[in-house]
Design an enzyme around this catalytic site. Sequence first.
Site, mmCIF file in Angstrom:
data_model
loop_
_atom_site.group_PDB
_atom_site.id
_atom_site.type_symbol
_atom_site.label_atom_id
_atom_site.label_comp_id
_atom_site.label_asym_id
_atom_site.label_seq_id
_atom_site.Cartn_x
_atom_site.Cartn_y
_atom_site.Cartn_z
ATOM 1 C CG ASP A 138 -2.537 -3.507 -13.943
ATOM 2 O OD1 ASP A 138 -2.753 -2.750 -14.909
ATOM 3 O OD2 ASP A 138 -3.344 -3.647 -13.006
ATOM 4 C CD GLU B 205 -2.832 4.816 -14.876
ATOM 5 O OE1 GLU B 205 -3.279 5.209 -13.772
ATOM 6 O OE2 GLU B 205 -3.537 4.265 -15.724
#
Length: 577
Positions: A35, A203
């Site tokens: 991420d 997302e």
Amino acid sequence: MIISQLICLLGFVIRLSNAANATFTNPILPGFNPDPSCIFVKEWDNTFFCTTSSFLTFPSIPLYASKDLVHWKHASYAISRGDQLPELYRNSELQTEGTWASTLRYRDGKFYLITSYVSWHDGWGPIILLLTTTDPYDDASWSGPIRFENPEKEIDPDLFWDDDGQVYMSVARGIFIHRVDISTGKILETFTVWNGTGDRNPEGPHIYNKDGYYYLSIGEGGTETNHSAVISRSTTISGPYEGYESNPVLTAKNTDAFFQTVGHTDYFQDATGNWWCVALATRSGPAWEIYPMGRETVLSPMTWDEGGWPIIDPIQGTMSGPLPPANTDLPGDGFWAHGGDEEDFRPGTQIPRQFLFWRPPKESLFKVSPAGHPNSLQVLPSRANLTADSQFEPLEDGMGFISRKQSSSVFQFTVDLEFDPKDADEEAGATVFLTQYQHIDVTVVNTRSCSTGELEQKFRFRPEALGKPGVKVPAARTITVPQAWAGKRMRFTITLDESQTYHFTVAPADKPDEELWMGSASTDIVSGGSGPFHGTLLGVFATSNGGTGKTAAYFSRWRYHPLKQEVESGVFLPIKE
């Protein structure tokens, strides 16, 4: 899709023909570094900064720095004290809790890092947190966190400043954009803007203001092999947003690429205006079975013409792009992301910066060079072992476990142990650890003889795979500690070879050639399962296994030697430290 792939291929060919380009290898942040969010900060000596997710490891939310996009040095941790986020002390069977994806941004002399703490402790209810610093090389300088309102109970927060000074926070799933008061975390206005192209789990949003458009980049498809990056744009922050007709802009789905699960992108420019993309990826191939280091950070050059859409080169192990000149001149006492360890725990030193705990530690369990044991790391036994139990209280019990990230496809890890257990079930040794329910241990354990009832020391090899039912697990194995080795420092060695098999041996530290083979295990035991978002840790631990033992374990001569990186399936490149 064909047109999009041709455009990407054309961009790649153009870059290869550029004489100023240089080659680099992925991942740029190897090991458990998912991420990513990255920025370029001219005011800090033309330095790039990246952050990645931590989940339950602690210290939490690392910040890395680089001058050349190739050599990355740890700068600081945004969360380095348990009282910054006391929820991290919660015990939960779910090993995917903790600090999830963050966004890193810089404005007016200050670094802003917004993240989410995720837990199912009291039902689904992520907490959005904002931390700031004016010195990215100092753990103690990170302030906060400020806790933001989160009415949708969403994750993956992004921060964006508009030209008029208004601040917006976007969050996942089904993308919401909130106008916020950044000083209090209060939401002032909300827009529901885009659900992506129709795939699941929209997302990881990021907003960019470019050429009169607000571009909204997101990930979708889940963070498995269907993962992809898509983008839309609008002439106003509130929308409507129009999706790019050639989405996705980056993915590995439906390919045989070695780097899979590609997505969760962030975009930034360098000092000369070149655009770059970072993403997470898994070195697993499409089978997605063997990936012990989990999701890592990869880099790709991109073009983003005026008024157009971003074009990103597909992720490969070896790539080419307009890299800045090589430069490793970075401040601080951090570690290099590709580097190894030679730790001797000298008197007067602290626990090394690259060492990690599982949740914030009970600090009294650990001490560098205690009296009578210089050049060693003392680990007192925790009541709970690595798997723990339902009564485990992280704050009160602590876990006598300390580790570093596995960051290479082939390595050797050795550590010496001085340990003379007195009570039954006292145990200490080394481990390859993914979660509490997936780890492979080699230890010295004090057991009671079935025939005589006397205590005797055993070497034990034991894989734990509760978190991955159905995986093939080698049998546990015990060997009585040879009488000639009694009272000596023992050397534990863990190696990983190109077949992706871990090998575990023990030997007297003064006669390392007299090693005993304890066992071997495939990396699929520590790939996925209860840790689908994680990567492996290499560490040591001490436990009483629920008993009354108090005997300390003393670890010394800690060595981690990263040897090779797999950059394509079956292609391994030597690592130059």
